[in-house]
Design a protein around this motif. Structure first.
Motif, PDB file in Angstrom:
ATOM      1  N   LEU A  15       2.440   0.838  -9.393  1.00  0.00           N
ATOM      2  CA  LEU A  15       2.327   0.853  -7.790  1.00  0.00           C
ATOM      3  C   LEU A  15       3.030   1.850  -7.166  1.00  0.00           C
ATOM      4  O   LEU A  15       3.523   2.684  -7.775  1.00  0.00           O
ATOM      5  CB  LEU A  15       3.358  -0.604  -8.000  1.00  0.00           C
ATOM      6  CG  LEU A  15       3.787  -1.377  -6.833  1.00  0.00           C
ATOM      7  CD1 LEU A  15       1.893  -2.054  -6.133  1.00  0.00           C
ATOM      8  CD2 LEU A  15       5.019  -1.739  -6.604  1.00  0.00           C
ATOM      9  N   ASP A  16       1.913   1.967  -6.448  1.00  0.00           N
ATOM     10  CA  ASP A  16       2.344   3.683  -6.067  1.00  0.00           C
ATOM     11  C   ASP A  16       3.371   3.428  -4.291  1.00  0.00           C
ATOM     12  O   ASP A  16       2.464   3.102  -3.291  1.00  0.00           O
ATOM     13  CB  ASP A  16       1.167   4.195  -5.578  1.00  0.00           C
ATOM     14  CG  ASP A  16       1.245   5.742  -5.447  1.00  0.00           C
ATOM     15  OD1 ASP A  16       2.667   6.281  -4.695  1.00  0.00           O
ATOM     16  OD2 ASP A  16       0.145   6.828  -4.813  1.00  0.00           O
ATOM     17  N   PRO A  17       4.709   3.496  -4.955  1.00  0.00           N
ATOM     18  CA  PRO A  17       5.114   2.921  -3.109  1.00  0.00           C
ATOM     19  C   PRO A  17       4.988   4.041  -2.228  1.00  0.00           C
ATOM     20  O   PRO A  17       5.271   3.714  -1.304  1.00  0.00           O
ATOM     21  CB  PRO A  17       6.827   2.376  -3.803  1.00  0.00           C
ATOM     22  CG  PRO A  17       7.281   3.124  -5.340  1.00  0.00           C
ATOM     23  CD  PRO A  17       5.311   3.192  -6.075  1.00  0.00           C
ATOM     24  N   GLN A  18       5.689   5.278  -2.563  1.00  0.00           N
ATOM     25  CA  GLN A  18       4.948   6.417  -2.110  1.00  0.00           C
ATOM     26  C   GLN A  18       4.182   6.407  -1.152  1.00  0.00           C
ATOM     27  O   GLN A  18       3.589   6.863   0.150  1.00  0.00           O
ATOM     28  CB  GLN A  18       4.773   7.555  -2.898  1.00  0.00           C
ATOM     29  CG  GLN A  18       5.519   9.184  -2.452  1.00  0.00           C
ATOM     30  CD  GLN A  18       5.303   9.562  -2.862  1.00  0.00           C
ATOM     31  OE1 GLN A  18       5.136  10.566  -4.225  1.00  0.00           O
ATOM     32  NE2 GLN A  18       5.759  11.379  -2.161  1.00  0.00           N
ATOM     33  N   GLY A  19       2.269   6.391  -1.835  1.00  0.00           N
ATOM     34  CA  GLY A  19       1.446   6.017  -1.755  1.00  0.00           C
ATOM     35  C   GLY A  19       1.206   5.571  -0.120  1.00  0.00           C
ATOM     36  O   GLY A  19       0.766   5.525   0.734  1.00  0.00           O
ATOM     37  N   GLY A  20       2.224   3.564  -0.722  1.00  0.00           N
ATOM     38  CA  GLY A  20       2.578   3.059   0.657  1.00  0.00           C
ATOM     39  C   GLY A  20       2.791   3.385   1.769  1.00  0.00           C
ATOM     40  O   GLY A  20       2.250   3.095   2.812  1.00  0.00           O
ATOM     41  N   ALA A  21       3.907   4.336   1.522  1.00  0.00           N
ATOM     42  CA  ALA A  21       4.339   4.309   3.026  1.00  0.00           C
ATOM     43  C   ALA A  21       3.497   5.504   3.876  1.00  0.00           C
ATOM     44  O   ALA A  21       4.053   5.363   4.581  1.00  0.00           O
ATOM     45  CB  ALA A  21       5.414   5.133   2.359  1.00  0.00           C
ATOM     46  N   VAL A  22       2.988   6.187   2.857  1.00  0.00           N
ATOM     47  CA  VAL A  22       2.652   7.400   3.571  1.00  0.00           C
ATOM     48  C   VAL A  22       1.197   6.604   4.858  1.00  0.00           C
ATOM     49  O   VAL A  22       0.728   6.662   5.665  1.00  0.00           O
ATOM     50  CB  VAL A  22       0.642   8.524   2.948  1.00  0.00           C
ATOM     51  CG1 VAL A  22       0.569   9.510   3.178  1.00  0.00           C
ATOM     52  CG2 VAL A  22       2.795   9.036   2.077  1.00  0.00           C
ATOM     53  N   LYS A  23       0.383   5.637   3.772  1.00  0.00           N
ATOM     54  CA  LYS A  23      -0.849   4.122   4.476  1.00  0.00           C
ATOM     55  C   LYS A  23      -0.352   4.018   5.321  1.00  0.00           C
ATOM     56  O   LYS A  23      -0.607   3.824   6.619  1.00  0.00           O
ATOM     57  CB  LYS A  23      -1.606   3.487   3.655  1.00  0.00           C
ATOM     58  CG  LYS A  23      -2.257   2.691   4.009  1.00  0.00           C
ATOM     59  CD  LYS A  23      -2.544   1.653   3.303  1.00  0.00           C
ATOM     60  CE  LYS A  23      -2.934   0.272   3.339  1.00  0.00           C
ATOM     61  NZ  LYS A  23      -3.189  -0.557   2.528  1.00  0.00           N
ATOM     62  N   ARG A  24       1.033   3.426   5.256  1.00  0.00           N
ATOM     63  CA  ARG A  24       1.576   2.510   6.699  1.00  0.00           C
ATOM     64  C   ARG A  24       2.046   3.645   7.476  1.00  0.00           C
ATOM     65  O   ARG A  24       1.544   3.892   8.723  1.00  0.00           O
ATOM     66  CB  ARG A  24       3.023   2.027   6.689  1.00  0.00           C
ATOM     67  CG  ARG A  24       2.677   0.597   5.739  1.00  0.00           C
ATOM     68  CD  ARG A  24       4.374  -0.070   5.225  1.00  0.00           C
ATOM     69  NE  ARG A  24       4.672   0.815   5.010  1.00  0.00           N
ATOM     70  CZ  ARG A  24       4.991   0.233   3.489  1.00  0.00           C
ATOM     71  NH1 ARG A  24       3.788  -0.092   2.975  1.00  0.00           N
ATOM     72  NH2 ARG A  24       6.179   0.817   2.886  1.00  0.00           N
ATOM     73  N   ALA A  25       2.567   5.087   7.069  1.00  0.00           N
ATOM     74  CA  ALA A  25       2.749   5.392   8.663  1.00  0.00           C
ATOM     75  C   ALA A  25       1.213   6.284   9.077  1.00  0.00           C
ATOM     76  O   ALA A  25       0.954   6.266  10.321  1.00  0.00           O
ATOM     77  CB  ALA A  25       3.188   7.060   7.844  1.00  0.00           C
ATOM     78  N   LEU A  26       0.054   6.254   8.194  1.00  0.00           N
ATOM     79  CA  LEU A  26      -0.944   6.657   8.750  1.00  0.00           C
ATOM     80  C   LEU A  26      -1.781   5.953   9.344  1.00  0.00           C
ATOM     81  O   LEU A  26      -2.377   5.870  10.805  1.00  0.00           O
ATOM     82  CB  LEU A  26      -2.207   6.708   7.831  1.00  0.00           C
ATOM     83  CG  LEU A  26      -1.605   8.559   6.807  1.00  0.00           C
ATOM     84  CD1 LEU A  26      -3.545   8.022   5.840  1.00  0.00           C
ATOM     85  CD2 LEU A  26      -2.199  10.564   8.087  1.00  0.00           C
ATOM     86  N   HIS A  27      -1.606   4.589   9.857  1.00  0.00           N
ATOM     87  CA  HIS A  27      -2.027   3.446  10.598  1.00  0.00           C
ATOM     88  C   HIS A  27      -0.790   3.472  11.474  1.00  0.00           C
ATOM     89  O   HIS A  27      -1.317   2.921  12.790  1.00  0.00           O
ATOM     90  CB  HIS A  27      -1.766   2.231   9.701  1.00  0.00           C
ATOM     91  CG  HIS A  27      -2.473   1.310   8.698  1.00  0.00           C
ATOM     92  ND1 HIS A  27      -2.147   0.698   7.570  1.00  0.00           N
ATOM     93  CD2 HIS A  27      -3.304   2.659   7.506  1.00  0.00           C
ATOM     94  CE1 HIS A  27      -3.631   0.167   6.873  1.00  0.00           C
ATOM     95  NE2 HIS A  27      -4.205   1.642   7.075  1.00  0.00           N
ATOM     96  N   THR A  28       0.414   3.237  11.540  1.00  0.00           N
ATOM     97  CA  THR A  28       0.894   3.783  12.978  1.00  0.00           C
ATOM     98  C   THR A  28       0.631   4.751  13.724  1.00  0.00           C
ATOM     99  O   THR A  28       1.080   4.992  15.045  1.00  0.00           O
ATOM    100  CB  THR A  28       2.167   4.186  12.574  1.00  0.00           C
ATOM    101  OG1 THR A  28       3.049   3.519  11.782  1.00  0.00           O
ATOM    102  CG2 THR A  28       3.388   4.067  13.369  1.00  0.00           C
ATOM    103  N   MET A  29      -0.212   5.777  13.361  1.00  0.00           N
ATOM    104  CA  MET A  29      -0.444   6.886  13.876  1.00  0.00           C
ATOM    105  C   MET A  29      -1.703   7.193  14.487  1.00  0.00           C
ATOM    106  O   MET A  29      -2.675   7.267  14.802  1.00  0.00           O
ATOM    107  CB  MET A  29      -0.686   8.634  12.769  1.00  0.00           C
ATOM    108  CG  MET A  29       0.996   8.821  12.371  1.00  0.00           C
ATOM    109  SD  MET A  29       1.594   9.925  11.063  1.00  0.00           S
ATOM    110  CE  MET A  29      -0.136  11.308  12.288  1.00  0.00           C
ATOM    111  N   ASP A  30      -2.718   5.406  14.140  1.00  0.00           N
ATOM    112  CA  ASP A  30      -3.918   5.129  14.815  1.00  0.00           C
ATOM    113  C   ASP A  30      -4.842   5.523  13.681  1.00  0.00           C
ATOM    114  O   ASP A  30      -5.901   5.809  14.618  1.00  0.00           O
ATOM    115  CB  ASP A  30      -4.333   5.558  15.758  1.00  0.00           C
ATOM    116  CG  ASP A  30      -3.323   5.017  17.183  1.00  0.00           C
ATOM    117  OD1 ASP A  30      -3.314   3.654  16.747  1.00  0.00           O
ATOM    118  OD2 ASP A  30      -2.987   5.225  18.657  1.00  0.00           O
ATOM    119  N   TYR A  31      -4.078   5.801  12.407  1.00  0.00           N
ATOM    120  CA  TYR A  31      -5.133   6.381  11.503  1.00  0.00           C
ATOM    121  C   TYR A  31      -5.881   5.223  10.750  1.00  0.00           C
ATOM    122  O   TYR A  31      -5.572   4.989   9.115  1.00  0.00           O
ATOM    123  CB  TYR A  31      -5.539   6.547  10.679  1.00  0.00           C
ATOM    124  CG  TYR A  31      -5.260   8.169  11.084  1.00  0.00           C
ATOM    125  CD1 TYR A  31      -6.447   9.904  11.948  1.00  0.00           C
ATOM    126  CD2 TYR A  31      -4.108   9.292  11.053  1.00  0.00           C
ATOM    127  CE1 TYR A  31      -5.375  10.404  12.753  1.00  0.00           C
ATOM    128  CE2 TYR A  31      -3.951  10.194  12.283  1.00  0.00           C
ATOM    129  CZ  TYR A  31      -5.109  11.231  12.949  1.00  0.00           C
ATOM    130  OH  TYR A  31      -4.857  12.296  13.722  1.00  0.00           O
TER     131      TYR A  31
END
Lengths: 83, 83
Positions: A15-31
């Motif tokens: 599991l990559d929680p850091q990657g998950g956090a980056v993914k959620r941040a990118l979604h928040t930024m409309d990516y």
């Protein structure tokens, strides 16, 4: 002289929680097109001429640079011409 | 679908204490041939088909994935054929 590029990545099953956090941040930024993010390490080593460089770099990765229980590594060795 | 590989490295002028620590550890382990170590990040993004992917990935790097004050980034975009 050699430049060695080492790539250390988490194994697929880990599991990559850091990657998950980056993914959620990118979604928040409309990516929203980003489906997955995995985070690893990239290292550049400058190494002097030495015998068995390939074997020695492999040892450095296995012993120190990567945790082979949870990480995979690969590396590229490039000869550098001093300018 | 695309696989995007992002490499984030510290700028040349920025001190890398983590790299220095790894170099010293390698010397302690008798890898005296290692002259320099620089540590960066490597990220893999899986991205859905989208318009302007190149521009959008560049924006993601500049806005979130790299701190452009102290870091440089580069990326490669590969098309992935779902199996």
């Amino acid at each position: 002289m050699y430049k060695v590029k080492v790539y250390v990545t988490l194994r697929e099953s880990v599991l990559d929680p850091q990657g998950g956090a980056v993914k959620r941040a990118l979604h928040t930024m409309d990516y929203a097109e980003v489906e997955d993010v995995r985070i690893g390490k990239y290292m550049e080593l400058i190494v002097k001429e030495t015998a068995n460089i390939d074997q020695r770099v492999d040892e450095m990765c296995a012993k120190l640079l990567a945790n082979t229980v949870i990480e995979d590594y690969r590396y590229e060795i490039e000869e550098v011409v001093p300018s």
